[in-house]
Enzyme design. Structure first.
Site, PDB file in Angstrom:
ATOM      1  N   HIS A   1      33.438 -62.538  54.334  1.00  0.00           N
ATOM      2  CA  HIS A   1      33.872 -62.139  53.209  1.00  0.00           C
ATOM      3  C   HIS A   1      33.650 -61.650  52.199  1.00  0.00           C
ATOM      4  O   HIS A   1      34.819 -61.265  51.617  1.00  0.00           O
ATOM      5  CB  HIS A   1      32.471 -63.876  52.624  1.00  0.00           C
ATOM      6  N   GLU A   2      33.022 -60.337  52.144  1.00  0.00           N
ATOM      7  CA  GLU A   2      32.991 -59.553  51.866  1.00  0.00           C
ATOM      8  C   GLU A   2      33.742 -57.985  52.056  1.00  0.00           C
ATOM      9  O   GLU A   2      35.124 -57.597  51.084  1.00  0.00           O
ATOM     10  CB  GLU A   2      31.905 -58.941  51.333  1.00  0.00           C
TER      11      GLU A   2
ATOM     12  N   HIS B   1      37.119 -59.002  50.810  1.00  0.00           N
ATOM     13  CA  HIS B   1      37.883 -59.224  49.150  1.00  0.00           C
ATOM     14  C   HIS B   1      38.606 -57.601  49.045  1.00  0.00           C
ATOM     15  O   HIS B   1      39.945 -56.890  48.496  1.00  0.00           O
ATOM     16  CB  HIS B   1      36.069 -59.216  48.733  1.00  0.00           C
TER      17      HIS B   1
ATOM     18  N   TYR C   1      40.727 -61.742  39.278  1.00  0.00           N
ATOM     19  CA  TYR C   1      39.549 -61.782  39.793  1.00  0.00           C
ATOM     20  C   TYR C   1      39.168 -63.490  38.628  1.00  0.00           C
ATOM     21  O   TYR C   1      38.069 -63.097  38.235  1.00  0.00           O
ATOM     22  CB  TYR C   1      38.211 -60.760  40.019  1.00  0.00           C
TER      23      TYR C   1
ATOM     24  N   GLU D   1      39.081 -65.589  45.922  1.00  0.00           N
ATOM     25  CA  GLU D   1      37.417 -66.162  46.566  1.00  0.00           C
ATOM     26  C   GLU D   1      37.512 -66.721  48.035  1.00  0.00           C
ATOM     27  O   GLU D   1      36.977 -66.715  49.098  1.00  0.00           O
ATOM     28  CB  GLU D   1      36.536 -66.377  45.694  1.00  0.00           C
TER      29      GLU D   1
ATOM     30  N   ASP E   1      32.215 -68.503  35.355  1.00  0.00           N
ATOM     31  CA  ASP E   1      32.030 -68.147  36.780  1.00  0.00           C
ATOM     32  C   ASP E   1      33.541 -67.272  37.066  1.00  0.00           C
ATOM     33  O   ASP E   1      34.180 -67.620  37.996  1.00  0.00           O
ATOM     34  CB  ASP E   1      32.517 -68.852  37.805  1.00  0.00           C
TER      35      ASP E   1
ATOM     36  N   HIS F   1      34.121 -69.141  41.691  1.00  0.00           N
ATOM     37  CA  HIS F   1      33.066 -69.686  43.029  1.00  0.00           C
ATOM     38  C   HIS F   1      33.068 -71.225  43.160  1.00  0.00           C
ATOM     39  O   HIS F   1      32.620 -71.415  44.413  1.00  0.00           O
ATOM     40  CB  HIS F   1      32.159 -69.028  43.120  1.00  0.00           C
TER      41      HIS F   1
HETATM   42  O1  LIG Z   1      30.834 -65.160  46.998  1.00  0.00           O
HETATM   43  C1  LIG Z   1      30.351 -64.076  46.890  1.00  0.00           C
HETATM   44  N1  LIG Z   1      30.720 -63.150  45.868  1.00  0.00           N
HETATM   45  O2  LIG Z   1      31.578 -63.223  45.713  1.00  0.00           O
HETATM   46  C2  LIG Z   1      28.773 -64.377  47.351  1.00  0.00           C
HETATM   47  C3  LIG Z   1      28.020 -65.265  47.004  1.00  0.00           C
HETATM   48  C4  LIG Z   1      26.735 -65.113  48.278  1.00  0.00           C
HETATM   49  C5  LIG Z   1      27.341 -64.361  49.456  1.00  0.00           C
HETATM   50  C6  LIG Z   1      27.081 -63.078  49.222  1.00  0.00           C
HETATM   51  C7  LIG Z   1      28.440 -62.733  47.681  1.00  0.00           C
HETATM   52  C8  LIG Z   1      29.091 -64.711  49.360  1.00  0.00           C
HETATM   53 ZN   LIG Z   2      33.535 -63.037  47.473  1.00  0.00          ZN
END
Ligand SMILES: O=C(NO)[C@]12CC[C@H](CC1)C2
Ligand SMILES: [Zn+2]
Length: 327
Positions: A152-153, A156, A167, A176, A237, A242
């Site tokens: 996920h990260e 980004h 964002y 997201e 948010d 999210h």
């Molecule tokens: O959605 C997220 N970041 O934009 C998260 C929140 C908890 C996990 C680590 C970072 C996913």
């Molecule tokens: Zn994220």
């Protein structure tokens, strides 16, 4: 480069035995640098520096925390071991699936710092590197333990250097969602996000699910929205990035696995086609201000490019976006 990396050993956050690339320094100590992937994968110890301060030091001074060394090949820091291993696995996923060499496609070094803050229930890509908290042991364990969180990260990072989805509001929700989709593709056994490190005391739950978003609730809207008509339109948010991500997450899930959603039937075309469609949409068609409708158009174009206008893949994309109410 292959020659410098040797194999290190250690136990990850989930108690799994791991092997990973390390290097030997002039002083004879080993450190967490894997030179076999792009310009390297390097993991540091943030010494519990608070997230806000650490982020400033990282962005302004390139500070990454301290080198993690060992006088032998075994490393006893599970958060660091998992960060190193999972970053390598995400690197390999993008290399093997799309021929992409790191997040910038130029082999950029993947830098991670673990033990950020104290009990920090979060992880982030700060534009330059990965930052991982250890969690408070209730809500989260060390977040580097979850491959889908790292996927996920690091996605980004890819979004930032490709579509650059702003964002906030709908473009932010797509930002997201793209990270959740590829997080779920990297951690292939389910359609949940964060399940491996979320609420250690509770079995089977997760932070989010792409399969049935409405089965989870959040503080703002209650059940996560699984239809455009149920999107959050408030300011929290960053305008629900999210939260509304779940609408596009559901569409991606339907494209891959199929199903009937709000009486609309979708014939799934599988994970392999789905990841190719979203990768091409992200890297070729989405832009900084793309909204949900433009996401649908980008996915139709990408599927048409790859599989043809009258393909089952294009059909699945149109049906899935109809099912979640995105024109
Ligand atoms: O959605 C997220 N970041 O934009 C998260 C929140 C908890 C996990 C680590 C970072 C996913
Ligand atoms: Zn994220």
């Amino acid at each position: 480069n292959e020659i410098d990396s040797v194999t290190g050993f250690g136990e990850g956050v989930l108690g799994n035995k791991e092997m990973f690339g390390i290097e030997k320094g002039e002083d004879g100590n080993y450190f967490l640098f894997d030179g076999s992937r792009g310009d390297g994968i390097h993991t540091f110890h943030a010494q519990h520096t608070g997230p806000f301060i650490f982020n400033l030091l990282s962005q302004l001074l390139g500070y990454t925390g301290e080198e993690i060394t060992s006088d032998h090949k075994f490393f006893s820091d599970p958060a660091a071991v998992s960060a190193q291993v999972n970053a390598a696995e995400v690197y390999d996923y993008y290399q093997d699936t799309f021929g992409r060499d790191s997040y910038d496609d130029q082999g950029a070094k993947l830098i991670s710092s673990v033990h950020i803050g104290t009990g920090w229930n979060n992880a982030a890509w700060n534009g330059k590197q990965m930052m991982y908290g250890d969690g408070d042991g209730e809500v989260f364990m060390s977040l580097s333990g979850a491959k889908d969180v790292i996927g996920h990260e690091l996605t980004h990072a890819i979004t930032d250097v490709t579509a650059g989805l702003v964002y906030e509001n709908e473009s932010g929700a797509l930002n997201e969602s793209i990270s959740d989709i590829f997080g779920a593709m990297v951690d292939r056994e389910d359609w949940k996000l964060g399940e491996d490190v979320y609420t250690p005391g509770v079995e089977g739950d997760a932070l989010r699910t792409l399969k049935d978003p409405a089965s989870y609730t959040n503080a703002l809207t209650g059940p996560y929205p699984d239809h455009y008509s149920k999107r959050y339109t408030g300011e929290e948010d960053n305008g629900g990035v999210h939260i509304n991500s779940s609408i596009n997450n559901k569409a991606a899930y339907l494209i891959s696995e199929g199903g009937t959603h709000y009486d609309v039937k979708v014939e799934g075309v599988g994970r392999k086609a789905t990841e190719q469609i979203y990768y091409r949409a992200l890297t070729k068609y989405l832009t900084a201000t793309s909204d949900f409708s433009m996401m649908r158009q980008a996915a139709v174009k990408a599927a048409t490019d790859i599989y043809g206008a009258s393909s089952a893949e294009v059909e699945a994309v149109n049906d899935a976006y109809n099912a979640v109410g995105v024109e």
